[in-house]
Design a protein around this motif. Structure first.
Motif, short mmCIF file in Angstrom:
data_model
loop_
_atom_site.label_atom_id
_atom_site.label_comp_id
_atom_site.label_asym_id
_atom_site.label_seq_id
_atom_site.Cartn_x
_atom_site.Cartn_y
_atom_site.Cartn_z
N ALA A 56 0.97 -1.01 -0.01
CA ALA A 56 -0.12 -0.07 0.05
C ALA A 56 0.65 1.25 0.02
O ALA A 56 0.57 2.32 -0.95
CB ALA A 56 -1.01 -0.15 1.39
N LEU A 57 1.80 1.20 0.78
CA LEU A 57 2.70 2.31 0.75
C LEU A 57 3.60 2.66 -0.59
O LEU A 57 3.61 3.72 -0.78
CB LEU A 57 3.91 2.23 1.91
N LYS A 59 2.33 1.83 -3.48
CA LYS A 59 1.55 2.36 -4.46
C LYS A 59 0.95 3.70 -4.33
O LYS A 59 1.12 4.47 -4.97
CB LYS A 59 0.33 1.32 -4.68
N ALA A 60 0.56 3.89 -2.83
CA ALA A 60 0.32 5.25 -2.63
C ALA A 60 1.54 6.29 -2.54
O ALA A 60 1.30 7.45 -2.99
CB ALA A 60 -0.42 5.25 -1.06
N ALA A 63 2.21 7.15 -6.25
CA ALA A 63 1.08 8.05 -6.66
C ALA A 63 1.23 9.38 -6.16
O ALA A 63 1.05 10.44 -7.02
CB ALA A 63 -0.08 7.41 -6.72
N ALA A 64 1.63 9.63 -4.86
CA ALA A 64 1.31 10.95 -4.13
C ALA A 64 2.77 11.60 -4.80
O ALA A 64 2.68 12.82 -4.90
CB ALA A 64 1.70 10.58 -2.75
N LEU A 78 -2.16 14.50 0.40
CA LEU A 78 -1.95 13.23 0.11
C LEU A 78 -1.35 12.60 1.29
O LEU A 78 -1.09 11.19 1.19
CB LEU A 78 -0.86 13.34 -0.91
N TYR A 81 -3.14 9.29 2.88
CA TYR A 81 -3.26 7.93 2.12
C TYR A 81 -2.09 7.26 2.81
O TYR A 81 -2.34 5.97 2.70
CB TYR A 81 -3.14 8.06 0.39
N LEU A 82 -1.19 7.74 2.93
CA LEU A 82 0.15 7.38 3.12
C LEU A 82 0.04 6.68 4.80
O LEU A 82 0.38 5.68 5.32
CB LEU A 82 1.42 8.00 3.28
N GLY A 85 -2.29 3.50 4.79
CA GLY A 85 -1.25 2.27 4.57
C GLY A 85 -0.40 1.90 5.77
O GLY A 85 -0.22 0.89 6.06
#
Length: 103
Positions: A56-57, A59-60, A63-64, A78, A81-82, A85
C-alpha cells in the motif's frame, strides 16, 4: 523477481524461528502445542499485514510523488493516504500482540 521471493521466504523463516523458542518454555506437551500455534498465528498476522502495508505504501507513495510533482499545493492532502497504509502494519502488530497474550 526470483531473488526477492527467496529473500522474502528467508525473512519469513527467520521470523518464525524467532517466535518458536517460546514453545520450549511450556511445561506440558499440550501447552507447547498451544504456544507454538500462537507463535505461528502471530507471525502470519504480522507478516501478512506488513506485506500489505508495504504494498500500500509503495503504490500510494509513488502516486503521491507523481501528484505532488504536478501540483505541489496538494502535498499535505496526500499524506492521509500514506498514513492509511501505515495503519495496516500497526493493526497487524496489535493483532499479533493480542494473539500472543490471548486477550
Amino acid at each position: 523477481m526470483r531473488i526477492w521471493r527467496s529473500v522474502l521466504a528467508a525473512i519469513a523463516a527467520l521470523a518464525l524461528a524467532a517466535l518458536l523458542p517460546a514453545a520450549a518454555y511450556a511445561q506440558t506437551p499440550a501447552e507447547a502445542a498451544i504456544s507454538s500455534s500462537k507463535a505461528y498465528a502471530a507471525a502470519i498476522a504480522m507478516g501478512l499485514s506488513a506485506l500489505g502495508a508495504g504494498y500500500a505504501l509503495a503504490k500510494a507513495g509513488a502516486a503521491a510523488a507523481a501528484a505532488v510533482a504536478e501540483r505541489p499545493e496538494i502535498a499535505s492532502n496526500l499524506l492521509i493516504y500514506l498514513a492509511l497504509g501505515e495503519g495496516l502494519g500497526i493493526y497487524g502488530l496489535l493483532v499479533a500482540i493480542l494473539i500472543i497474550f490471548a486477550i
